[in-house]
Each structure stands twice: as structure tokens, then as C-alpha cells.
Design an enzyme around this catalytic site. Structure first.
Site, short mmCIF file in Angstrom:
data_model
loop_
_atom_site.label_atom_id
_atom_site.label_comp_id
_atom_site.label_asym_id
_atom_site.label_seq_id
_atom_site.Cartn_x
_atom_site.Cartn_y
_atom_site.Cartn_z
N LYS A 197 0.84 -1.21 0.00
CA LYS A 197 0.00 0.00 0.00
C LYS A 197 0.87 1.26 0.00
CE LYS A 197 -1.35 1.46 4.18
NZ LYS A 197 -1.07 2.83 4.63
N ASN A 198 1.90 1.26 0.83
CA ASN A 198 2.69 2.50 0.97
C ASN A 198 3.65 2.75 -0.20
OD1 ASN A 198 1.32 3.04 3.28
ND2 ASN A 198 2.98 2.50 4.69
N ARG B 8 -4.25 10.57 5.25
CA ARG B 8 -3.23 11.62 5.32
C ARG B 8 -2.28 11.57 4.13
NH1 ARG B 8 -0.05 12.66 7.85
NH2 ARG B 8 -0.34 14.63 8.87
N CYS C 244 -3.63 12.40 13.68
CA CYS C 244 -4.40 11.16 13.61
C CYS C 244 -4.13 10.36 14.87
CB CYS C 244 -4.07 10.38 12.35
SG CYS C 244 -2.49 9.58 12.40
N PRO D 286 2.72 16.40 11.31
CA PRO D 286 2.76 17.62 10.49
C PRO D 286 3.34 17.35 9.11
CG PRO D 286 4.58 17.61 12.06
CD PRO D 286 3.75 16.39 12.36
N ILE D 287 3.16 18.31 8.18
CA ILE D 287 3.79 18.18 6.85
C ILE D 287 4.69 19.40 6.57
CG2 ILE D 287 2.09 16.63 5.80
CD1 ILE D 287 0.97 19.15 4.34
N ASP D 288 5.22 19.97 7.66
CA ASP D 288 6.06 21.17 7.52
C ASP D 288 7.28 20.92 6.62
OD1 ASP D 288 6.64 19.46 9.81
OD2 ASP D 288 8.32 20.81 10.22
N LEU D 289 7.80 19.69 6.62
CA LEU D 289 9.01 19.44 5.82
C LEU D 289 8.69 19.36 4.32
CD1 LEU D 289 10.71 16.87 8.21
CD2 LEU D 289 11.13 19.32 8.03
N ILE E 220 9.30 6.83 16.45
CA ILE E 220 8.87 7.56 15.25
C ILE E 220 7.62 8.41 15.52
CG2 ILE E 220 8.26 7.36 12.78
CD1 ILE E 220 11.10 6.36 13.41
N ARG F 210 -8.22 -0.55 5.48
CA ARG F 210 -7.46 0.50 4.79
C ARG F 210 -6.18 -0.06 4.18
NH1 ARG F 210 -6.40 5.80 7.99
NH2 ARG F 210 -5.28 6.03 6.05
N1 EPU Z 1 7.34 14.59 10.39
C1 EPU Z 1 7.47 15.93 10.65
N2 EPU Z 1 7.27 16.81 9.61
C2 EPU Z 1 6.97 16.40 8.34
C3 EPU Z 1 6.84 15.03 8.09
C4 EPU Z 1 7.04 14.13 9.14
O1 EPU Z 1 7.75 16.34 11.77
O2 EPU Z 1 6.79 17.26 7.46
C5 EPU Z 1 7.54 13.62 11.49
C6 EPU Z 1 6.29 12.78 11.79
O3 EPU Z 1 5.40 13.45 12.66
C7 EPU Z 1 6.90 11.54 12.41
C8 EPU Z 1 8.21 11.38 11.63
O4 EPU Z 1 8.49 12.66 11.07
O5 EPU Z 1 7.17 11.76 13.76
C9 EPU Z 1 8.18 10.36 10.54
O6 EPU Z 1 7.04 10.56 9.72
P1 EPU Z 1 7.00 10.22 8.17
O7 EPU Z 1 6.81 11.49 7.41
O8 EPU Z 1 8.16 9.38 7.81
O9 EPU Z 1 5.67 9.38 8.10
P2 EPU Z 1 4.68 9.38 6.87
O10 EPU Z 1 5.46 9.58 5.64
O11 EPU Z 1 3.54 10.28 7.15
C10 EPU Z 1 4.85 6.84 6.28
C11 EPU Z 1 3.89 5.68 6.20
C12 EPU Z 1 3.44 5.30 7.60
C13 EPU Z 1 4.67 4.91 8.40
C14 EPU Z 1 5.66 6.07 8.41
C15 EPU Z 1 6.97 5.74 9.11
C16 EPU Z 1 2.85 6.04 4.05
C17 EPU Z 1 1.64 6.40 3.27
N3 EPU Z 1 2.74 6.08 5.38
O12 EPU Z 1 4.13 7.89 6.91
O13 EPU Z 1 2.60 4.14 7.45
O14 EPU Z 1 4.30 4.61 9.72
O15 EPU Z 1 5.98 6.47 7.05
O16 EPU Z 1 7.57 4.65 8.53
O17 EPU Z 1 3.86 5.70 3.49
C18 EPU Z 1 0.87 2.66 8.03
O18 EPU Z 1 1.02 2.11 6.93
O19 EPU Z 1 0.17 2.15 8.96
C19 EPU Z 1 1.52 3.94 8.30
C20 EPU Z 1 1.14 4.76 9.28
#
Ligand code: EPU
Length: 426
Positions: A22-23, A96, A120, A126-129, A330, A400
Site C-alpha cells: 500500500k505504501n 493523510r 491522527c 505535520p507536513i512542515d518538511l 517515530i 485501509r
Molecule cells: N514529520 C514531521 N514533519 C513532516 C513530516 C514528518 O515532523 O513534514 C515527522 C512525523 O510526525 C513523524 C516522523 O516525522 O514523527 C516520521 O514521519 P514520516 O513522514 O516518515 O511518516 P509518513 O510519511 O507520514 C509513512 C507511512 C506510515 C509509516 C511512516 C513511518 C505512508 C503512506 N505512510 O508515513 O505508514 O508509519 O511512514 O515509517 O507511506 C501505516 O502504513 O500504517 C503507516 C502509518
């Protein structure tokens, strides 16, 4: 709302097949935005998040065909015209990962309006990055009424050092940089196999990306991308969940169509717990005659132990001899399964980011509530060994990201049924 009824006690025996990830599929579908030509994706899992992404792309004007019959795991996407480059809140709030369209939309159309995802169940997220990276590439970003608007005539290549490792952040900016003017250098990138999978698709579409799968990625932007055909990686988290299902039930399970190379940290921890594994090229046989041993687990970015396997592994550790400590690095709130596992007779205490599991618990059936995708998987695993019939509520979380879970588990001997309504309406 659907529920699962699971009667525990059966060892799982036979072969179970892993679906596409999925991811990986989600960013690969978003990558189709980058071209007006057709992108064909194979090994797409039939899960709710994919259906949500189909809706998202269709609402922007894309043509998305999910295959059926023999082609049921193939999807073709054509984004010839993107008349409405908006990701609406109604869709973003349910998934998200919808924010993955931000980078490709602004790169292709010069404009994107994407609803800000809220937090969630597992954390603030956040998506600040993503935003900071797009700004470094020259996008003007404003925020109004819960929506982000990004505009850029043409994005410019940039040198970005991620403050924190982010999986979808790396993917979002990779897609943006593929069509940007000039070269980009990204450092401190996520190294997850899903990033590598996306980069392989982008390169097949004509992008020039080097280094995906390492922490430094170089991208030479191109003016145009074309259509491509790509096969999605097997789902390493589904595979890991099945390995634990085999181990926790004391079964003998062949987890087929997976990529063992993506499961290194999970395999090592299972072996540390005394689980016997036979690793093939694209399958892993798991068998365990009981006698599981405690082990400490710390979640980390890939290739470390995945946060997406933490809940399921904790279910296994409730059955191990001794005390284990699980540290979640994480996400700040990813222990929602603990109180439900304790209701089933587990002995787990949480302090901040650490959970202490006193193993050897005799789990009992109970009515429990799923809170997120992986927490649900942990409850299914616990119910498979619990004494009696458990009822799992809110299994839409499970739907999901796990394809036909109950059918797959039933095929290897689990007693699991889906109930539309367990009790009749008054
Ligand atoms: N973070 C920030 N700012 C950002 C982006 C992330 O502070 O702009 C923080 C997050 O809050 C978190 C950490 O960085 O503490 C890592 O988050 P990441 O961005 O890597 O997570 P994601 O990309 O939103 C994906 C997977 C998740 C998985 C995480 C970690 C997808 C669609 N989702 O999420 O999958 O847990 O990477 O490996 O790829 C799941 O499948 O159940 C799931 C939650």
C-alpha cells in the site's frame, strides 16, 4: 460497521500470499500526475486507501481504472487533463497520504490546493518538511481556511537537507524535483523500500534520479515525463504481520510472494525471540514450537525496526518468556493497542515512549476496539491465540491496508469471520 469474530487456538498451517505494498502504491499513483500519458501499475493491493486515492485523482480530472478479473491488481491512470488540482478536505481527512499529491501537482500544473491533514490516532503528523522543501524549490505557499495553496511557474532544483527523516516527505519532494528546472540534491532522505520503488517508477517515466534507497538522492530535473508500466513491491509490513501470525500460533506457515531483503530487522528480532525461519528468494517459512523468548525492540527509520510492525510485535511479546521493552521513536502516540491487549489479559505498562511487556500471559477473548491500521493487526494476532471468541470492532481501520485479511487467514486455518452486524438492529 463491520466486525471480526475470531476464535483463537488454531495453529496456522500452509501458504499465505503477500499483496503489493500500500505504501508504495500510494506514491506511485500520485506520480501519474506528473505526465499526461498513461501509467500502468501492477500488483496494486485491493485496500480502502487505494480506493480513496482513486477518488482523489478522479476528483481532479484524472481517469483511473482499477482492473478486475485476471487484471484485478492492475491500475491504469491517465492524467491528461487535471481540471481541478485540489485535494479536498473530505478526502484528505480520511487518508493523510493524500498530501503526496502536493509536490506532483505543483510541478505539473503550477498550482496545488491541498487540505491540511489534521493529526491522527498515532500522532500530530505535520507536513512542515514537505512545505519547507517546496519553498526551497521556489513555490509560494499560502495557507487559508485549512488549505495550503502552492504556486510556481516552474519549480527549481534545490539542495535540501531534511531536518528529520520523512518517508512521504522524501517521496513528495522527489516527485516535485523530477520535473523541476535544474539539479536537486536531497540529504538525510528516507531509505525505505517504498522510496526506492517510487524512484524506479519515476525513472521508468523518464526521470533522472540516482541514489534512492540511500540517504543522499540526486535528481536532474527534466522538462517532461512519459507514461510507464511498473510493478509494485510486495508489502513488507503485511509479510511481517503474517510471520508473526505463524509464530504466535505455533504454526508452520509459508509466507509467499514477499521480499525477505526488506524484512531484515523483523527477521533478526523474530530469530532473537527463538522463532525458526527458513528464508527463500521470495518466501519465508516460519515455524515455532512455542518457547518464545523476550526481546527489546526500538523502532527506527529503515533499515531499523519499522514502527509499522511495533504493535504486531508487541502482541507476540505478550507470549514470550520474560520481560521485553518496546521503545517507539517515530510517532508520539503509537501505543493505542496496549489498553486493548491488556483487556485481553496482557500485562503491559507504558511510560512515555516505552512499553514494558511482562510475557507469558494467557490471553483471553474479549470485545476490543481497533484504533488504527497496525493496532488492529495486533489485536487480530492476539485474538488468534486467545482462549475463546473475540470480537474486533471498527475493522474498517484494517481494511485501509490489509487485503482480504480474513480470507487469507482462513485459508491457513484461522477461525475468523467478518460480520456486517453482529447484533440485529432493533
Ligand atoms: N514529520 C514531521 N514533519 C513532516 C513530516 C514528518 O515532523 O513534514 C515527522 C512525523 O510526525 C513523524 C516522523 O516525522 O514523527 C516520521 O514521519 P514520516 O513522514 O516518515 O511518516 P509518513 O510519511 O507520514 C509513512 C507511512 C506510515 C509509516 C511512516 C513511518 C505512508 C503512506 N505512510 O508515513 O505508514 O508509519 O511512514 O515509517 O507511506 C501505516 O502504513 O500504517 C503507516 C502509518
Amino acid at each position: 460497521m463491520d466486525k471480526f469474530v475470531i476464535r483463537g487456538g488454531n495453529p496456522l498451517l500452509g501458504t499465505i500470499k503477500v499483496s503489493g505494498a500500500k505504501n508504495s502504491a500510494l506514491p506511485c499513483m500520485a506520480a501519474a500526475i506528473l505526465t499526461e500519458e498513461e501509467v500502468i501499475l501492477e500488483n496494486i493491493p485491493q485496500v480502502q486507501d487505494i480506493e480513496t486515492e482513486r477518488k482523489l485523482l478522479t476528483s481532479m480530472g484524472a481517469e483511473v481504472e482499477l482492473g478486475y478479473g485476471r487484471a484485478q491488481h492492475r491500475t491504469s491512470i491517465r492524467c491528461a487533463l487535471l481540471s481541478d488540482p485540489v485535494a479536498k478536505y473530505e478526502i484528505v481527512k480520511t487518508m493523510r497520504a493524500s498530501s503526496l499529491v502536493l509536490g506532483p501537482l505543483v510541478a505539473r500544473t503550477g498550482m496545488a490546493r491541498v487540505a491540511m491533514p489534521g493529526g491522527c490516532a498515532i500522532g500530530g503528523r505535520p507536513i512542515d518538511l514537505h512545505i519547507k522543501g517546496l519553498e526551497a524549490m521556489g513555490a509560494k505557499i499560502t495557507q487559508e481556511h485549512g488549505y495550503l495553496e502552492a504556486r510556481a511557474d516552474r519549480l527549481k532544483g534545490a539542495h535540501i537537507v531534511f531536518d528529520k527523516i520523512t518517508v512521504t516527505g522524501t517521496e513528495d519532494l522527489l516527485m516535485a524535483a523530477a520535473l523541476a528546472d535544474g539539479e536537486s540534491l536531497f540529504e538525510n532522505c528516507a531509505r525505505e523500500p517504498e522510496v526506492t520503488d517510487l524512484a524506479a517508477l519515476l525513472n521508468a517515466m523518464g526521470a533522472q534520479i540516482e541514489g534512492a534507497g540511500t540517504s543522499t538522492i540526486r535528481i536532474k530535473g527534466v522538462a517532461k515525463l512519459h507514461g510507464a508500466r511498473h510493478r509494485i513491491n510486495p508489502d513488507r509490513i503485511e509479510a511481517g504481520t503474517f510471520l508473526i501470525a505463524g509464530a504466535i500460533t505455533g504454526g508452520d506457515l509459508n509466507v509467499d510472494c514477499c521480499n525477505p531483503e526488506h524484512l531484515g530487522a523483523v527477521i533478526s528480532k523474530l530469530e532473537e525471540c527463538g522463532v525458526k525461519l527458513e528464508i527463500g528468494a521470495d518466501n519465508i517459512r516460519v515455524h515455532s514450537g512455542g518457547n518464545l523468548k523476550a526481546a527489546d525492540v526500538t523502532t527506527e527509520e529503515y533499515p531499523g525496526f519499522p514502527t509499522d510492525m511495533q504493535a504486531q510485535f508487541m502482541a507476540l511479546l505478550t507470549q514470550a518468556e520474560g520481560t521485553s521493552v518496546v521503545t517507539e521513536n517515530i510517532f508520539e502516540n503509537r501505543f493505542m493497542h496496549v489498553s486493548e491487549l491488556n483487556r485481553m489479559g496482557a500485562n503491559i505498562s507504558v511510560s512515555g515512549r516505552t512499553a514494558t511487556i511482562r510475557g507469558g500471559a494467557k490471553l483471553q477473548s474479549a470485545a476490543v476496539m481497533c484504533s488504527d491500521l497496525r493496532a488492529s493487526a495486533a489485536l487480530v494476532l492476539a485474538a488468534l491465540v486467545a482462549d475463546g471468541e473475540s470480537i474486533l470492532d471498527r475493522v474498517y481501520h484494517m481494511d485501509r491496508g490489509y487485503e482480504r485479511l480474513e480470507e487469507k487467514l482462513r485459508g491457513v486455518g484461522a477461525q475468523i469471520r467478518r460480520m456486517g452486524e453482529v447484533f440485529g438492529k432493533k
